[in-house]
Design a protein around this motif. Sequence first.
Motif, PDB file in Angstrom:
ATOM      1  N   ASN A   1       0.820  -1.216   0.000  1.00  0.00           N
ATOM      2  CA  ASN A   1       0.000   0.000   0.000  1.00  0.00           C
ATOM      3  C   ASN A   1       0.856   1.269   0.000  1.00  0.00           C
ATOM      4  OD1 ASN A   1       0.328  -0.872   2.995  1.00  0.00           O
ATOM      5  ND2 ASN A   1      -0.272   1.292   3.125  1.00  0.00           N
TER       6      ASN A   1
ATOM      7  N   ASP B   1      -0.113   3.872  -2.831  1.00  0.00           N
ATOM      8  CA  ASP B   1      -0.496   5.263  -2.586  1.00  0.00           C
ATOM      9  C   ASP B   1       0.309   6.211  -3.473  1.00  0.00           C
ATOM     10  OD1 ASP B   1      -2.279   4.395  -0.676  1.00  0.00           O
ATOM     11  OD2 ASP B   1      -1.004   4.909   1.040  1.00  0.00           O
TER      12      ASP B   1
ATOM     13  N   ARG C   1      -1.050   5.801  -7.151  1.00  0.00           N
ATOM     14  CA  ARG C   1      -2.401   6.348  -7.345  1.00  0.00           C
ATOM     15  C   ARG C   1      -2.394   7.877  -7.285  1.00  0.00           C
ATOM     16  NH1 ARG C   1      -6.101   2.629  -8.012  1.00  0.00           N
ATOM     17  NH2 ARG C   1      -5.858   0.539  -7.110  1.00  0.00           N
TER      18      ARG C   1
END
Length: 276
Positions: A140, A144, A147
């Motif tokens: 993640n 992050d 994205r």
Amino acid sequence: MPFADPATDPGTAVPVTADLGSDAGEGEAGEGGCGEDTMDLRLPDELLALVADDTSDRHGARGRDQGTAQLFASLAATCGTSVLPTEADLLDRVADWGPAETSAGVLHLVPVRVARDLPLISRWMNDPAAAFWELSGPQNVTEDHLRAQLAGDGRSVPCIGVLDGTPMSYWEIYRADLDPLARHYPARPHDTGLHLLVGTVADRGRGLGGLLLRAVADLALAQRSSCARVIAEPDIRNTPSIAAFLTAGFRFSAEVDLPAKRAALMVRDRSLRHLL
């Protein structure tokens, strides 16, 4: 994040500091605006607004995995399909730039798709060689980061570098003049920035980073007629990275204090690309 490509001999010397002048936003550009590093910076209002809106900081480190080769077997064939809408792409559609021919093979820049590419990129970011990127840890963390770029307005395009059909590097092609970096050096409209991470140990330490950096920088200059130079800002401590940029025909311009690091400002000029 700082560039992290340990693709050259760590013993290569780092050039001495160059002087940007007392104010990075002032000075005179040479004729044609290609050979000097100072200018009277007067960006259009819409570009200033874009810079003002961007409070994120991308100045840390930006660095063939056979286990995923099958997943990427069709990447080169899909290079012409951009993940960014045309109206939001500020880099003249990186996906349509075409292949870069090199002595090591044909390189395609394939825009990242998180669902497909996240496991591979996260694995690369957890390699100790990618420490300057500061994206190690759970998936993640990398997700992050990706994205945030893909949700933007097209000023940064993350890509997988596919060399002769094998995914082997992670790239970020970005508008340096619209990036927070522009607050720290005499930016010119359409300056194009590069970050590179060579993904696996087998592809490092044999000069591949410099070879690919030259190919992609020249591809950017060929496909972006409005761009007079390609910019990079590796951490000043990352000697292998700086050596790779010098091998790629970049020149050392100055040391620049950024919020997260002291960087070496590297420049590849359109006017000098056939000489360096």
